[in-house]
Each structure stands twice: as structure tokens, then as C-alpha cells.
Motif scaffolding. Structure first.
Motif, PDB file in Angstrom:
ATOM      1  N   LEU A 236      -3.887  -3.467  14.667  1.00 60.31           N
ATOM      2  CA  LEU A 236      -4.203  -4.401  13.311  1.00 60.31           C
ATOM      3  C   LEU A 236      -4.322  -3.025  12.170  1.00 60.31           C
ATOM      4  O   LEU A 236      -5.496  -2.419  12.149  1.00 60.31           O
ATOM      5  N   SER A 237      -3.565  -3.111  11.173  1.00 65.93           N
ATOM      6  CA  SER A 237      -3.895  -2.266  10.180  1.00 65.93           C
ATOM      7  C   SER A 237      -4.177  -3.098   8.798  1.00 65.93           C
ATOM      8  O   SER A 237      -3.534  -4.085   8.232  1.00 65.93           O
ATOM      9  N   ARG A 238      -5.465  -2.825   8.107  1.00 65.59           N
ATOM     10  CA  ARG A 238      -5.626  -3.436   6.731  1.00 65.59           C
ATOM     11  C   ARG A 238      -5.791  -2.423   5.917  1.00 65.59           C
ATOM     12  O   ARG A 238      -6.813  -1.456   5.965  1.00 65.59           O
ATOM     13  N   VAL A 239      -5.216  -2.202   4.626  1.00 70.53           N
ATOM     14  CA  VAL A 239      -5.278  -0.968   3.684  1.00 70.53           C
ATOM     15  C   VAL A 239      -6.162  -1.683   2.578  1.00 70.53           C
ATOM     16  O   VAL A 239      -6.192  -2.827   2.115  1.00 70.53           O
ATOM     17  N   PHE A 240      -7.036  -0.855   2.073  1.00 72.33           N
ATOM     18  CA  PHE A 240      -7.815  -1.181   0.748  1.00 72.33           C
ATOM     19  C   PHE A 240      -7.664   0.020  -0.147  1.00 72.33           C
ATOM     20  O   PHE A 240      -7.749   1.434   0.038  1.00 72.33           O
ATOM     21  N   THR A 241      -7.262  -0.443  -1.401  1.00 70.97           N
ATOM     22  CA  THR A 241      -7.003   0.563  -2.639  1.00 70.97           C
ATOM     23  C   THR A 241      -8.631   0.893  -2.885  1.00 70.97           C
ATOM     24  O   THR A 241      -9.268   0.285  -3.592  1.00 70.97           O
ATOM     25  N   ILE A 242      -8.957   2.297  -2.636  1.00 68.41           N
ATOM     26  CA  ILE A 242     -10.344   2.616  -3.113  1.00 68.41           C
ATOM     27  C   ILE A 242     -10.479   3.570  -4.359  1.00 68.41           C
ATOM     28  O   ILE A 242     -11.387   2.977  -5.267  1.00 68.41           O
ATOM     29  N   LYS A 243      -9.308   4.123  -4.628  1.00 72.59           N
ATOM     30  CA  LYS A 243      -9.073   5.011  -5.921  1.00 72.59           C
ATOM     31  C   LYS A 243      -7.855   4.653  -6.703  1.00 72.59           C
ATOM     32  O   LYS A 243      -6.840   4.881  -6.030  1.00 72.59           O
ATOM     33  N   LYS A 244      -7.906   3.800  -7.538  1.00 73.81           N
ATOM     34  CA  LYS A 244      -6.664   3.355  -8.379  1.00 73.81           C
ATOM     35  C   LYS A 244      -6.158   4.546  -8.950  1.00 73.81           C
ATOM     36  O   LYS A 244      -6.861   5.456  -9.464  1.00 73.81           O
ATOM     37  N   LYS A 245      -4.677   4.434  -9.030  1.00 76.84           N
ATOM     38  CA  LYS A 245      -3.794   5.619  -9.563  1.00 76.84           C
ATOM     39  C   LYS A 245      -4.258   5.441 -11.587  1.00 76.84           C
ATOM     40  O   LYS A 245      -4.390   4.337 -12.000  1.00 76.84           O
TER      41      LYS A 245
END
Length: 296
Positions: free
Chosen positions: A286-295
Motif C-alpha cells: 500500500l502506497s500513499r503519497v503526500f505533497t510536503i513541499k509544493k512546487k
């Protein structure tokens, strides 16, 4: 005089026609725009940064945190008495973070041998199309693991370095079409401590990973890593096959495998089950991604 005049007029007509054609070509190029000749990088060769247990040529992106939960259950051939292996569970919990578009670091912990592992993954070459295109990707990985489980008696003969293992890996892969991707990943593994004095500390293997897209959100994947040299006695080649299912920010990988290990040291040197004799384990990633630092 007439011939000279005729030749001059003919030359001027040819020059004018060439100029007009060149101008028309330039106008057509402007209409097509610069995108028609722009270099484009190939993406989404795999849905995840892992094929199943091996790394894939994909990256998670800069500033993105990938929280990964991996499970391997017991062998299904024991039948109902242990619920086809579901009574037994091995687990790895990990965090991968994208330091850059082509650079990822990660750490994890497995309950088997109470093992910590970490890696650095870098892509010097990415497959592309257009001017100066490259037909494949190249990825470099270096990693290590630390076994934190207590040593057997007598403990005083063991040192901290005996807990360590190291591996280096190269991935060479290509997305041949929207439906098919394939990669090869030679691996070198060194263990500071082996079970017996006659065992080899160094292991060489050649991984093969493939993906066939079935629908927009599902794909069939195969992950096979035959050991070429330095095999741990009594072990088999790790093989896994299953399905990727994408659901928004999640990627589920449902698969069947003969391996319990979930890092390179573990699945290369501790896989003792024979896939072709039915010694197969159900598992999922199970892989869950979170954007920590936005472009910016």
C-alpha cells in the motif's frame, strides 16, 4: 542581349519562388509551434516506485513523501487450517521522500529480524522523445540494512558490523508503449555476516520487472530476481506477480510471491519457498503519497 535578359529574368523568378517557399515554410513552422520539436521526458512506466519488491525506474517527485505499508502472509498451500496463510503476517513500514525530480531517499523497518533499511536512488538518465532523445532510463541505487535482533549466545563474539549488509543496483528500463514497460536491474549484495563459514558473503543477481497496462487504473506486474552467483544454500529465486490498482493518491499492489523479505538483503538471501511447488504467499503493498513541499 536577349539571352542575357532572359537569363536574368529566369534567375530572379527562381530566387523569388525560393524566397516565397522559404517564407511559407517558416509560416508553417510558426503555426505548428515550438511544442512539435520539444524534448519530452517519458513518465509512468510503472504506477509505483516499486515493481513489487524490487525498485522500479519510476520516481515519486520532488517534495513528495511516499508512506509504504507492505505485508506478506503465510503460504496458501496449508489450506483452511491457517486460513490460507492469513494467520501469519510479515510487515515492513517505510517512508520514501523525493529530494529532487531524480533523487529519492528512503528508510524502513521490517518485523522479520527486526531489520532497519535505507537507500538512496538517483536517475542520471531518463527516457525521452524529441530532439536528443534517449530510448531508455538508467537508475542507480545504493542501500544498506541493519539487523537489530539480538545475537545468539555467546553474544560477545559478535560486533556491530556483523549486523550490516550493503547493496548496489543499476536499473536499465524502457517504456515501450502506453501498455508495456520492461526493466533489468543487476544487483550486488554484500553481507558482513553469513550463517556458515562456507557461505559466500557476496551475492550477484539480475532482476527482471515488467508491467502490462490493463485499464486506465490497473496493470499486471511481474517481478523476478534470479541469483546468478553467491547463492545462500537452500534458497530459491524470488518471484512475484500481481496487480497494481490506482485509487487517487493510493496505489494498491495485490500479488502472490514466494518471498517473505521486503528489502534486497532479505528477499535475495532468505527466500526458501518454491513458487512452482505451490509455496506461495499472498501479499499487498500500500502506497500513499503526500505533497510536503509544493512546487513554486
Amino acid at each position: 542581349m536577349k539571352r542575357i535578359l532572359y537569363s536574368s529574368l529566369s534567375g530572379m523568378a527562381l530566387l523569388l519562388s525560393t524566397t516565397c517557399l522559404y517564407a511559407q515554410d517558416q509560416d508553417l513552422l510558426k503555426e505548428l509551434g515550438t511544442d512539435s520539436v520539444k524534448k519530452e521526458y517519458v513518465k509512468n512506466a510503472f504506477k509505483s516506485s516499486r515493481v513489487i519488491h524490487s525498485h522500479s525506474m519510476e520516481f515519486i517527485g520532488k517534495g513528495v513523501l511516499d508512506v509504504r505499508i507492505l505485508h506478506r502472509f503465510g503460504t496458501v498451500n496449508h489450506g483452511v487450517k491457517d486460513l490460507f496463510g492469513l494467520d501469519e503476517a510479515n510487515m515492513r513500514f517505510g517512508f520514501d521522500y523525493g529530494l529532487g525530480k531524480n533523487l529519492t531517499v528512503g528508510i524502513g523497518r521490517s518485523n522479520v529480524n527486526k531489520e532497519l533499511d535505507g537507500f538512496v536512488k538517483y536517475r542520471p538518465v531518463q527516457q525521452s522523445t524529441g530532439p536528443g532523445s534517449i530510448p531508455f532510463s538508467v537508475v542507480l541505487i545504493t542501500g544498506m540494512s541493519v539487523r537489530t535482533q539480538e545475537f545468539p549466545e555467546p553474544k560477545d563474539v559478535y560486533k556491530f558490523q556483523h549486523r550490516l549488509a550493503f547493496w548496489q543496483e543499476v536499473i536499465i528500463g524502457r517504456k515501450f508503449s502506453e501498455a508495456f514497460s520492461l526493466q533489468l536491474n543487476p544487483i550486488f549484495l554484500h553481507r558482513n555476516l553469513v550463517p556458515n563459514a562456507t557461505d559466500d558473503n557476496n551475492t550477484w543477481a539480475l532482476g527482471v520487472g515488467g508491467r502490462i497496462k490493463l485499464t486506465r487504473r490497473t496493470a499486471f506486474v511481474v517481478d523476478y530476481t534470479p541469483v546468478l552467483a553467491g547463492r545462500q544454500p537452500g534458497t530459491k529465486d524470488p518471484l512475484a506477480m500481481g496487480f497494481d490498482i490506482e485509487t487517487g493518491g493510493h496505489v494498491f499492489q495485490l500479488h502472490f510471491t514466494n518471498a517473505t523479505g521486503m528489502n534486497e538483503r532479505a528477499f535475495l538471501t532468505t527466500t526458501t519457498d518454491d513458487f512452482w511447488k505451490g509455496e506461495i504467499r499472498f501479499g499487498f503493498n500500500l502506497s500513499r503519497v503526500f505533497t510536503i513541499k509544493k512546487k513554486k
